[in-house]
Design a protein around this motif. Structure first.
Motif, mmCIF file in Angstrom:
data_model
loop_
_atom_site.group_PDB
_atom_site.id
_atom_site.type_symbol
_atom_site.label_atom_id
_atom_site.label_comp_id
_atom_site.label_asym_id
_atom_site.label_seq_id
_atom_site.Cartn_x
_atom_site.Cartn_y
_atom_site.Cartn_z
ATOM 1 N N ARG A 161 -97.977 -57.021 54.370
ATOM 2 C CA ARG A 161 -96.916 -57.915 54.839
ATOM 3 C C ARG A 161 -95.540 -57.532 54.295
ATOM 4 N N MET A 162 -95.252 -56.232 54.341
ATOM 5 C CA MET A 162 -93.920 -55.767 53.971
ATOM 6 C C MET A 162 -92.895 -56.404 54.905
ATOM 7 N N LYS A 163 -91.830 -56.932 54.349
ATOM 8 C CA LYS A 163 -90.799 -57.575 55.142
ATOM 9 C C LYS A 163 -90.214 -56.603 56.159
ATOM 10 N N GLY A 164 -90.114 -57.082 57.400
ATOM 11 C CA GLY A 164 -89.512 -56.274 58.450
ATOM 12 C C GLY A 164 -90.452 -55.306 59.129
ATOM 13 N N LEU A 165 -91.748 -55.362 58.810
ATOM 14 C CA LEU A 165 -92.701 -54.371 59.328
ATOM 15 C C LEU A 165 -93.893 -55.070 59.964
ATOM 16 N N ALA A 166 -94.347 -54.534 61.106
ATOM 17 C CA ALA A 166 -95.579 -54.992 61.745
ATOM 18 C C ALA A 166 -96.430 -53.775 62.085
ATOM 19 N N TYR A 167 -97.751 -53.924 61.967
ATOM 20 C CA TYR A 167 -98.657 -52.822 62.291
ATOM 21 C C TYR A 167 -100.055 -53.379 62.520
ATOM 22 N N LEU A 168 -100.908 -52.538 63.068
ATOM 23 C CA LEU A 168 -102.304 -52.910 63.329
ATOM 24 C C LEU A 168 -103.185 -52.462 62.173
ATOM 25 N N ARG A 169 -104.075 -53.348 61.717
ATOM 26 C CA ARG A 169 -105.061 -52.975 60.713
ATOM 27 C C ARG A 169 -106.393 -53.589 61.113
ATOM 28 N N GLU A 170 -107.359 -52.725 61.432
ATOM 29 C CA GLU A 170 -108.700 -53.160 61.844
ATOM 30 C C GLU A 170 -108.631 -54.168 62.982
ATOM 31 N N GLY A 171 -107.761 -53.871 63.953
ATOM 32 C CA GLY A 171 -107.649 -54.701 65.138
ATOM 33 C C GLY A 171 -106.804 -55.938 64.978
ATOM 34 N N GLN A 172 -106.285 -56.197 63.780
ATOM 35 C CA GLN A 172 -105.457 -57.369 63.531
ATOM 36 C C GLN A 172 -104.000 -56.959 63.319
ATOM 37 N N ILE A 173 -103.079 -57.776 63.838
ATOM 38 C CA ILE A 173 -101.660 -57.521 63.647
ATOM 39 C C ILE A 173 -101.237 -58.034 62.276
ATOM 40 N N ILE A 174 -100.680 -57.156 61.478
ATOM 41 C CA ILE A 174 -100.087 -57.535 60.199
ATOM 42 C C ILE A 174 -98.579 -57.581 60.407
ATOM 43 N N ASP A 175 -98.004 -58.764 60.316
ATOM 44 C CA ASP A 175 -96.585 -58.960 60.632
ATOM 45 C C ASP A 175 -95.893 -59.574 59.420
ATOM 46 N N GLY A 176 -95.012 -58.804 58.799
ATOM 47 C CA GLY A 176 -94.313 -59.279 57.617
ATOM 48 C C GLY A 176 -93.088 -60.115 57.902
ATOM 49 N N GLY A 177 -92.774 -60.334 59.206
ATOM 50 C CA GLY A 177 -91.585 -61.105 59.541
ATOM 51 C C GLY A 177 -90.309 -60.337 59.266
ATOM 52 N N ARG A 178 -89.211 -60.990 59.427
ATOM 53 C CA ARG A 178 -87.924 -60.328 59.253
ATOM 54 C C ARG A 178 -87.594 -60.107 57.781
ATOM 55 N N HIS A 179 -86.895 -59.006 57.547
ATOM 56 C CA HIS A 179 -86.335 -58.755 56.217
ATOM 57 C C HIS A 179 -85.164 -59.705 56.002
ATOM 58 N N GLU A 180 -84.855 -59.994 54.757
ATOM 59 C CA GLU A 180 -83.674 -60.797 54.470
ATOM 60 C C GLU A 180 -82.435 -60.107 55.054
ATOM 61 N N PRO A 181 -81.469 -60.896 55.533
ATOM 62 C CA PRO A 181 -80.254 -60.291 56.112
ATOM 63 C C PRO A 181 -79.601 -59.318 55.133
ATOM 64 N N LEU A 182 -79.220 -58.178 55.651
ATOM 65 C CA LEU A 182 -78.634 -57.134 54.822
ATOM 66 C C LEU A 182 -77.239 -57.529 54.361
ATOM 67 N N ASP A 183 -76.967 -57.307 53.094
ATOM 68 C CA ASP A 183 -75.611 -57.450 52.573
ATOM 69 C C ASP A 183 -74.813 -56.243 53.056
ATOM 70 N N LEU A 184 -73.846 -56.462 53.924
ATOM 71 C CA LEU A 184 -73.146 -55.349 54.563
ATOM 72 C C LEU A 184 -72.279 -54.551 53.601
ATOM 73 N N ARG A 185 -72.116 -55.029 52.375
ATOM 74 C CA ARG A 185 -71.428 -54.230 51.367
ATOM 75 C C ARG A 185 -72.273 -53.025 50.958
ATOM 76 N N GLU A 186 -73.575 -53.087 51.218
ATOM 77 C CA GLU A 186 -74.476 -51.982 50.867
ATOM 78 C C GLU A 186 -74.520 -50.897 51.935
ATOM 79 N N LEU A 187 -73.885 -51.144 53.063
ATOM 80 C CA LEU A 187 -74.065 -50.272 54.224
ATOM 81 C C LEU A 187 -72.871 -49.340 54.404
ATOM 82 N N PRO A 188 -73.086 -48.025 54.355
ATOM 83 C CA PRO A 188 -71.982 -47.099 54.651
ATOM 84 C C PRO A 188 -71.653 -47.135 56.140
#
Length: 491
Positions: free
Chosen positions: A161-188
């Motif tokens: 359940r990593m934030k922002g990631l979804a994938y299939l595992r043994e036929g089940q969807i693992i959905d970590g939901g959205r990541h916390e909103p990015l602080d745009l000061r971190e973004l070049p």
């Protein structure tokens, strides 16, 4: 660890091309119709620069801007053996997107393929079960992609359940939901590929070359039909602003390194405060640049004049509909008097104006379409755009349409909003909508031809972009369209 961030091919046709990355609604455009429009793939470019800033080898490739076919894009992947490929998705292009994903996995099974963008964000279960994709990156994905790169580079699977990631595992969807909103000061600033930077064009921009820049993320409105807050950033969505020094750095690089003459600020809209801040930034630059932007309809005459003094040539604003009941139901409350007052203020400030309209929202009828077209004609903005309402998955409009039986089809390839409608109402049919779109196009061409300033700017820009021969062809096509007999809506 090497990562390719790809706006993969979509439509391979001499008559049409498709826009997916960098637009709020994917669309199919005619090559022989008016000003070329290629959108800058902002999410892919931002993720590219973010990975580079953290020591990851990242490559941005825009196959659509390059005019690249599917086989050419696949050959590029084969030649470079990337560890991870990130593909942009949209609802209208999703069949092609999933097919391209599977093609990569066929000849390079070890390559990790991630799907990002609107459709993958809204329907991760659908895309994971319908393709051989390894992961879905949900919403804003810079941090998620960096975390995933580090896990895979270390030979570790992603955390459960990593934030922002979804994938299939043994036929089940693992959905970590959205990541916390990015602080745009971190973004070049987003990465700009020199091979395509002068291919991108905003049609409403007055000068060429021009470039799209976003100084914020989010939107303070919650329109039922819009992907901005609900899909792209997640509701509730509020504005997050990039530092002005960061924006200044990006703009100077565009002007000095790439010869850009106009900046189109593609934020959801500028508030009064942001318009003042950007005006001060543009006025203080060591180079003089034209610029344009989306604005809030309540911006004062003093701020509009300051924008003009700082180099602003024009503004865009959303109207969508002049019918108060339709607007209220869509949470887009627009009073005609407010828009008329804004247009008057812009004219007095010396700014060109561009309005946007959406036909076919719930409650639309032939009569409301006619009233909106009449009001648009009377408003006399310099230019405008019109599209057909599309219920994109993840929006409230899509949920309403599904509950009320308004969806004509879930053939996603029809969800592009230019040539057809997937919504069906009792008092409105597709012929009415196509008639309204034709009327809007006629009005748009007449408005251009009757405005000497707008026409001269359009001519200079198109001549610079495409040369005299294509400019003459464009004028001939417009004349033929105006002379053609106008079909009436089916009663």
């Amino acid at each position: 660890m090497s990562v390719l961030l790809l706006n993969q091919p979509w439509i391979e046709s001499e008559a049409e091309y498709g826009l997916r990355a960098g637009v709020r609604w994917a669309q199919i455009r005619k090559r022989d119709r008016s000003m070329p429009f290629y959108s800058f793939p902002y999410a892919l470019a931002s993720a590219t620069s973010y990975l580079k800033a953290h020591g990851i080898e990242a490559v941005l490739r825009d196959s659509i801007a390059l005019g690249e076919r599917k086989d050419q894009a696949l050959q590029h992947i084969a030649d470079h053996a990337y560890d991870i490929v990130v593909l942009e998705t949209s609802t209208a292009s999703i069949a092609c997107d999933l097919d391209f994903c599977d093609a990569i996995k066929t000849f390079r099974p070890a390559t990790t393929v991630c799907l990002a963008g609107q459709h993958a964000t809204a329907m991760p279960d659908h895309v994971l079960r319908s393709s051989r994709a390894d992961f879905v990156l949900i919403g804003e994905y810079e941090k998620t992609l960096l975390d995933l790169c580090r896990c895979l580079d270390g030979g570790q699977p992603p955390a459960a359940r990593m934030k922002g990631l979804a994938y299939l595992r043994e036929g089940q969807i693992i959905d970590g939901g959205r990541h916390e909103p990015l602080d745009l000061r971190e973004l070049p600033p987003p990465y700009r590929d020199p091979a395509t930077v002068q291919t991108y064009n905003e049609p409403s921009a007055r000068f060429f070359p021009n470039a799209a820049v976003m100084t914020s993320r989010g939107c303070s409105f919650q329109c039922t039909f819009c992907v901005e807050a609900s899909v792209n950033y997640g509701a509730p969505s509020r504005f997050r602003y990039r530092p002005l020094d960061n924006v200044r750095q990006e703009i100077l690089a565009l002007a000095t390194d790439h010869g850009v003459r106009e900046i189109f600020f593609d934020d959801s809209f500028f508030t009064e405060k942001r318009a003042i801040e950007i005006s001060a930034l543009m006025e203080a630059l060591p180079v003089r640049l034209h610029w344009s932007c989306w604005i809030d309809r309540g911006i004062s005459k003093e701020t509009l004049r300051r924008m003009k003094k700082a180099g602003c040539s024009g503004v865009k604003f959303g109207v969508e509909t002049f019918d108060p009941e339709i607007g209220l139901a869509a949470r887009k409350r627009v009073r005609r008097e407010t828009v008329e007052a804004l247009v008057r203020r812009c004219r007095r400030a010396g700014l060109l104006t561009h309005a946007s309209y959406v036909f076919g929202l719930p409650g639309e009828t032939r009569q409301t379409l006619e009233r909106t077209l009449q009001a648009a004609a009377a408003l006399r903005t310099t230019s405008f755009q019109a599209s057909i309402a599309i219920p994109i998955p993840g929006t409230e409009l899509f949920d309403q349409a599904r509950r009320n039986g308004w969806l004509r089809t879930t053939n996603w390839s029809e969800y592009e909003g230019q040539g057809s409608s997937v919504l069906r109402y009792e008092d409105l049919n597709e012929a009415d909508l196509l008639w309204a779109m034709t009327r809007a196009r006629r009005l748009k061409i007449r408005r251009l031809l009757q405005n000497p300033v707008a026409l001269s700017l359009y001519a200079i820009k198109l001549l610079r972009m495409m040369g005299p021969r294509e400019f003459l062809r464009d004028m001939q096509r417009k004349a033929a369209f105006l002379l053609a007999r106008e079909a009436q809506p089916r009663r």
